[in-house]
Design a protein around this motif. Sequence first.
Motif, short mmCIF file in Angstrom:
data_model
loop_
_atom_site.label_atom_id
_atom_site.label_comp_id
_atom_site.label_asym_id
_atom_site.label_seq_id
_atom_site.Cartn_x
_atom_site.Cartn_y
_atom_site.Cartn_z
N VAL A 191 4.21 -71.30 46.41
CA VAL A 191 4.49 -72.72 46.60
C VAL A 191 4.52 -73.38 45.23
N THR A 192 5.54 -74.17 44.99
CA THR A 192 5.62 -74.96 43.77
C THR A 192 5.05 -76.34 44.05
N GLY A 193 4.03 -76.70 43.31
CA GLY A 193 3.37 -77.99 43.53
C GLY A 193 3.82 -79.04 42.54
N SER A 194 3.01 -80.08 42.41
CA SER A 194 3.35 -81.19 41.53
C SER A 194 2.24 -81.39 40.51
N ARG A 195 2.54 -82.13 39.47
CA ARG A 195 1.55 -82.47 38.45
C ARG A 195 1.52 -83.98 38.28
N ASP A 196 0.34 -84.50 38.02
CA ASP A 196 0.14 -85.93 37.82
C ASP A 196 -0.61 -86.08 36.50
N VAL A 197 0.03 -86.71 35.53
CA VAL A 197 -0.58 -86.87 34.21
C VAL A 197 -1.40 -88.16 34.21
N TYR A 205 -5.47 -84.67 30.55
CA TYR A 205 -5.90 -84.81 31.96
C TYR A 205 -4.68 -84.69 32.86
N VAL A 206 -4.28 -83.44 33.10
CA VAL A 206 -3.14 -83.15 33.96
C VAL A 206 -3.67 -82.59 35.27
N TYR A 207 -3.30 -83.22 36.36
CA TYR A 207 -3.81 -82.85 37.69
C TYR A 207 -2.71 -82.14 38.46
N HIS A 208 -2.98 -80.88 38.81
CA HIS A 208 -2.03 -80.07 39.55
C HIS A 208 -2.45 -80.00 41.02
N SER A 209 -1.50 -80.08 41.91
CA SER A 209 -1.82 -79.98 43.34
C SER A 209 -0.66 -79.41 44.11
N ALA A 210 -1.00 -78.68 45.19
CA ALA A 210 0.02 -78.08 46.04
C ALA A 210 -0.53 -77.98 47.45
N LYS A 211 0.35 -78.16 48.41
CA LYS A 211 -0.03 -78.06 49.81
C LYS A 211 0.47 -76.73 50.38
N LEU A 212 -0.46 -75.96 50.95
CA LEU A 212 -0.09 -74.72 51.61
C LEU A 212 0.11 -75.03 53.08
N SER A 213 1.30 -74.79 53.58
CA SER A 213 1.66 -75.17 54.95
C SER A 213 2.02 -73.95 55.78
N ASP A 214 2.25 -74.20 57.08
CA ASP A 214 2.66 -73.16 58.04
C ASP A 214 1.62 -72.03 58.11
N LEU A 215 0.36 -72.41 58.05
CA LEU A 215 -0.73 -71.44 58.14
C LEU A 215 -1.17 -71.29 59.59
N GLN A 216 -1.94 -70.23 59.86
CA GLN A 216 -2.48 -69.98 61.19
C GLN A 216 -3.94 -70.45 61.26
N PRO A 217 -4.36 -70.99 62.41
CA PRO A 217 -5.75 -71.47 62.52
C PRO A 217 -6.76 -70.33 62.37
N ASN A 218 -7.92 -70.69 61.84
CA ASN A 218 -9.06 -69.78 61.76
C ASN A 218 -8.66 -68.42 61.18
N THR A 219 -7.92 -68.46 60.08
CA THR A 219 -7.39 -67.25 59.46
C THR A 219 -7.74 -67.25 57.98
N TYR A 220 -8.08 -66.06 57.47
CA TYR A 220 -8.41 -65.93 56.05
C TYR A 220 -7.13 -65.75 55.24
N TYR A 221 -7.04 -66.51 54.14
CA TYR A 221 -5.92 -66.40 53.22
C TYR A 221 -6.46 -66.16 51.81
N TYR A 222 -5.70 -65.37 51.05
CA TYR A 222 -6.01 -65.12 49.64
C TYR A 222 -4.99 -65.89 48.80
N TYR A 223 -5.43 -66.35 47.62
CA TYR A 223 -4.51 -67.13 46.79
C TYR A 223 -4.96 -67.12 45.34
N ARG A 224 -4.03 -67.43 44.48
CA ARG A 224 -4.33 -67.72 43.09
C ARG A 224 -3.46 -68.89 42.66
N VAL A 225 -3.94 -69.62 41.64
CA VAL A 225 -3.16 -70.73 41.11
C VAL A 225 -2.77 -70.37 39.69
N ARG A 226 -1.63 -70.90 39.23
CA ARG A 226 -1.19 -70.56 37.89
C ARG A 226 -0.26 -71.63 37.34
N THR A 227 -0.19 -71.68 36.03
CA THR A 227 0.77 -72.50 35.31
C THR A 227 1.49 -71.58 34.34
#
Length: 905
Positions: free
Chosen positions: A64-70, A75-97
């Motif tokens: 997922v490509t997120g957004s940045r807010d300076v 002080y750069v704030y990065h955020s992304a929404k992970l969507s289309d997930l399944q309830p009560n399910t474990y997900y693995y992830y990493r964040v990167r620039t």
Amino acid sequence: MSAFTMRGQWIFAAPLPFIGAPSGLRPYLHLPRPDSIWVSWWSDADSQTYVDFGTSESDLATTVTGSRDVFASHYVYHSAKLSDLQPNTYYYYRVRTESTSSAVFRFRTAKALGSKDHDFKALIIGDNQIVEKESAGDTLHRYEKLMERAVTKIRALHGNKPIEEIIDVIVMPGDQVDYGNNQQWRHLHFYCARIVSAHVAIMTTVGNHETYGDSGLDRYRRLFRYEEVDYGGIAGPDGDTYYSHQMSNVVFVHTNSEIGSNATQTQWVRDITNQVKTDSKVDWVVSICHRPYQAEQYLGDISSWLRNTAVPILNESEKHFLNIGAHHHIYHRGQVRDHPNYHIISGGSAWDQYWGQSGREADYDDVQKSINQWAWQLLEIDQAAEKAEVVCYGEANCRLPADQRWIYNSREIDRFHRIKGKEGPLQPTVINNFDTPQTQPVTIRSSAYRSDTDELLNSVHYQISSTNAFTDFEIDEIVDYENYYGDTGAPDYTPVDIHAGRNILEYHLTENRLSNGEYYLRIRHRDRNATWSAWSPVESVEITGSASSSPRISMASQVVSAGADVSVQYTHGPGNAKDWIGIYKPGDTPGGPASTIWVYVNGPAGTAVLANSGKLEAGREYFAAFFENDGYTEMAPRISFYHGNRPVLALAQNTYDEGDSVEVDYSNVDQSGNRIQLFRAGSVPGRDQPVQNQVLSDASGTWNLIGLEKGYYFAVVMSSSGSIEISERVSFQLGERIASLSLAKSHFPHGDDITATFANGPAHPKDWLGIYRKGDDPGTGELILYHYVDGRAGGNATIVEDVPVGDYFMALFTNDSYTEVSNRVEFSVSPKNFKLDAFNYDGQSGEARMVWKTQSHVNYTLQKSYDLKTWKDVDTYPGNGGNVDITTMVSEQDTRSFFRIVMSD
């Protein structure tokens, strides 16, 4: 070192070591939903935002490509929404620039809305805004330590499983930062939560400290995405600043105490409550409000809106079982008086608060425990048992020395629960025989506690009234089986159960507690499921032998609406057949002019309703008096009241620049000579003289205030005599740095008390004096010491705590904020015991060399004597923080010489 256990003993324990979170980029989760979650993190300048995720650690196939807010430089704030997930399910992830990549983390999505197939757990931890580190060289903040302790304990309770397999959400009740700037959001809140924030979502609440430096909460809104969430389609009208969200069968209602009685927020709470009542997918409601429902320290510094408006609305549904508060930095738990509902102050680890600090403390019967410890809570909902349980763990005590502070090692200090559908206690009875008159002291005795369940007795409610309708009370008190209030003091500061050893099934009436007369009494029992029994059958008792009987009358309000009947409560009357209450105009002498309205009373106590029938004129003052046996002998102090409309005042704004005119709009005024008056904050209308005064002759209009000095003011409409407030007050300030502050001197020897004099303050409950190092900025610089002034507009305040050697300034701040309302006063503290760094004597020349370090703003006078009786000044050296290095002649005679150095301002 020792640790506290309720109803137990102190045991010795060593503080657990602190490990800290692993290094590297650690993201922050919030807004957990069955099908989505938000991921965010900070960087200094990176321009790209990516999150790679999947259901396998080895296959992060979705990006997922997120957004940045300076927010500012670095002080750069990065955020992304992970969507289309399944309830009560474990997900693995990493964040990167483009320049940084995190480790791989795991989280669990929220369970399906309405789900009752799995138990639910939440960590409650809040009011952790303190910036201070525990000791020199310490890399951990208090909040970081508290969070690590909570995570460590929760994992230990559940077989050391990963935290995301245990906790569904973390709930924070406000003051996540001390000052709402970029530095503290990034390096305090996000940083100190990093041990858990990559695995479990955090949901925050607005507190007063979030607004400092961010009064419009613009930064807060940019950080979080709460505007996306709601319960049942009922969105918070103010977006991020108050919101609700459902997880499983639990609805969390995060209110904003800083806007309080806002009508829109009140309607939002009502809409949620109305929907919850019939929603089969919701079984539990938890409300969160930063300012608490009640507090036994800093009395009155609560949310009146929460207590008087929001909680009564929420309690229209018994699904609402818990209110979480903060603001006061101790743990507290109580029960709402008439509902199966608990309220807590979470405790946190913020600025030091301890017994005796506030100067105003009270033991309230709707608070069962107030414990001076930094604490957190675990909320667990057992779906099969329909049971919600909260366990509170204490970690540290601010009164203990720094090396002993964290000795409790997650010691359980409270546990309470609510189980649905469980029967309450059986109806009790009063077992005394009151067939004959009673002379106090008298002990009221309840029947034994009985229940058809396994619940134990928690409380007994005693009511004694002079009327069998229980419309007014001589005694209306709830007594709990345990009541933690205060501590033992140094060295251990052990919480004290002031009900230890008390038989709460008995209530003792001391000598002369009740005046002579007939009374009615009843009792009820409450179990530890917060459920009341039915009231006992009413018993009556006649009290005789009291030293004096003092008839009294009272009214619920000094303002009676135009055309309404007048209700007067009377107690301790002699009970004559023709005792009576009459209403007269001011200036009338009973026995001369006839009363406007009168009525005979029934017995020694009760409520007399005097039918108006148009006899009372709107817009006039009257007084009620209690007379004996058809005569004019008054048996009680008179009660003055106003009969008419309650005027309404309004201001266009609450803050004005010095020199501005202020317009106060008024409406709904009886045209009867009532007067609108202006007072300085802290004044008492009817006692103190108003700043300005105007008699009102129109029902509505505008009062123009011109030529006011800068200050804090309030306007109120008074009755024509100037003795009764008949409107609500409206407050405003004119100018800035309004209050004046002074010190008796500019230099203090280390260890001396420092007395400050202040005037024209705003008179809020938590106005405070703060001491900062010279050159520092409040809110960002280190706060050296603070002292609350007990809600006074002016007076003296003495700082008795230790202020280290150094250069400082003091200022008055308002309402627990960093808003300075006075001038700054600079002063210094110097070593009390003077020490020479070098003293060398040259016998051949007869000269001595002396060296010492000076303190700024201190004068050092070298004096010489030959007999230790008469001293002569040699020279004076002004201190500037540097060294004095002097050479002086030791002896001018054939005798010994003595030297001393005298310090002065």
